[in-house]
Motif scaffolding. Structure first.
Motif, short mmCIF file in Angstrom:
data_model
loop_
_atom_site.label_atom_id
_atom_site.label_comp_id
_atom_site.label_asym_id
_atom_site.label_seq_id
_atom_site.Cartn_x
_atom_site.Cartn_y
_atom_site.Cartn_z
N UNK A 47 28.14 33.72 49.55
CA UNK A 47 28.06 35.47 49.43
C UNK A 47 27.92 35.88 48.30
N UNK A 48 29.10 35.61 47.31
CA UNK A 48 29.33 36.10 45.99
C UNK A 48 28.17 35.44 45.14
N UNK A 49 27.79 34.26 45.44
CA UNK A 49 26.59 33.74 44.77
C UNK A 49 25.25 34.54 44.68
N UNK A 50 25.19 34.92 45.97
CA UNK A 50 23.99 35.92 46.41
C UNK A 50 23.87 37.13 45.59
N UNK A 51 25.10 37.77 45.60
CA UNK A 51 25.29 38.97 45.03
C UNK A 51 24.89 38.92 43.43
N UNK A 52 25.12 37.54 42.82
CA UNK A 52 24.67 37.49 41.56
C UNK A 52 23.12 37.30 41.43
N UNK A 53 22.49 36.85 42.56
CA UNK A 53 21.05 36.77 42.59
C UNK A 53 20.42 38.39 42.98
N UNK A 54 21.12 38.94 43.78
CA UNK A 54 20.78 40.19 44.33
C UNK A 54 21.38 41.33 43.37
N UNK A 55 20.91 41.12 42.05
CA UNK A 55 21.97 42.03 41.02
C UNK A 55 21.41 43.33 40.90
N UNK A 56 21.65 44.30 41.83
CA UNK A 56 21.50 45.73 41.85
C UNK A 56 22.60 46.58 42.39
N UNK A 57 22.50 47.69 42.28
CA UNK A 57 23.76 48.67 42.93
C UNK A 57 24.14 48.43 44.28
N UNK A 58 23.20 48.05 45.01
CA UNK A 58 23.60 47.67 46.31
C UNK A 58 24.23 46.35 46.70
N UNK A 59 23.96 45.32 45.97
CA UNK A 59 24.58 44.16 45.88
C UNK A 59 26.06 44.16 45.23
N UNK A 60 26.09 45.06 44.17
CA UNK A 60 27.40 45.26 43.55
C UNK A 60 28.21 46.07 44.43
N UNK A 61 27.75 46.92 45.04
CA UNK A 61 28.71 47.85 46.12
C UNK A 61 29.42 46.80 47.25
N UNK A 62 28.47 45.84 47.68
CA UNK A 62 28.93 44.98 48.54
C UNK A 62 30.12 44.05 48.07
N UNK A 63 29.74 43.42 46.96
CA UNK A 63 30.59 42.48 46.01
C UNK A 63 31.87 43.30 45.99
N UNK A 64 31.78 44.74 45.35
CA UNK A 64 32.78 45.32 44.95
C UNK A 64 34.07 45.46 46.00
N UNK A 65 33.55 45.22 47.26
CA UNK A 65 34.39 45.04 48.38
C UNK A 65 35.16 43.75 48.67
N UNK A 66 34.08 42.80 48.60
CA UNK A 66 34.54 41.45 48.79
C UNK A 66 35.36 40.72 47.78
N UNK A 67 35.17 40.79 46.75
CA UNK A 67 35.89 40.22 45.72
C UNK A 67 37.35 40.58 45.69
N UNK A 68 37.63 41.97 45.52
CA UNK A 68 39.00 42.33 45.49
C UNK A 68 39.72 41.85 47.02
N UNK A 69 38.90 42.06 48.21
CA UNK A 69 39.52 41.69 49.37
C UNK A 69 39.44 40.08 49.33
N UNK A 70 39.08 39.25 48.67
CA UNK A 70 39.13 37.88 48.79
C UNK A 70 40.49 37.57 48.00
N UNK A 71 40.60 38.18 46.98
CA UNK A 71 41.67 38.23 45.84
C UNK A 71 43.09 38.63 46.77
#
Length: 115
Positions: A47-71
């Motif tokens: 999923x994080x790899x996909x956010x690197x490919x889907x590099x726009x504000x929407x992808x960053x919004x999802x990743x901004x929740x997932x990455x801290x959530x994972x940590x």
């Protein structure tokens, strides 16, 4: 920003493999928790790899929740697995952030495309 998501995906994938191996040798009472974290990291690495490919504000919004959530989730569960001490509500907060990220992704997928 792509480098951040690609790096996070690589670290999550590597940690999943390392924790799966560690879980196989962990004390019996910690084994299930370690293997759970390995599984969660393994699911979220692509999923994080996909956010690197889907590099726009929407992808960053999802990743901004997932990455801290994972940590938060992974760190709290591993802390408890190896110390026997609960760090409080950190794991559930991380889990909620992960679920929120997936739900935001669903909401974005169901929205009509921009004109």
């Amino acid at each position: 920003m792509q480098r951040l998501w690609f790096s996070a995906a690589g670290l999550a994938g590597c940690a999943a493999v390392a924790l799966a191996a560690l879980g196989a040798h962990a004390p019996l009472d910690a084994r299930e928790m370690v293997q759970s974290v390995a599984m969660i990291l393994g699911w979220h690495a692509p999923a994080l790899l996909a956010f690197g490919v889907w590099n726009d504000a929407r992808g960053r919004a999802v990743a901004a929740l997932m990455l801290p959530g994972l940590v938060l989730f992974s760190g709290a569960v591993l802390f408890r697995a190896f110390t026997g001490v609960s760090p409080g509500p950190i794991a559930p907060l991380g889990g909620f952030a992960l679920m929120a990220g997936w739900l935001v992704l669903v909401a974005l997928a169901l929205r009509s495309p921009r004109a």
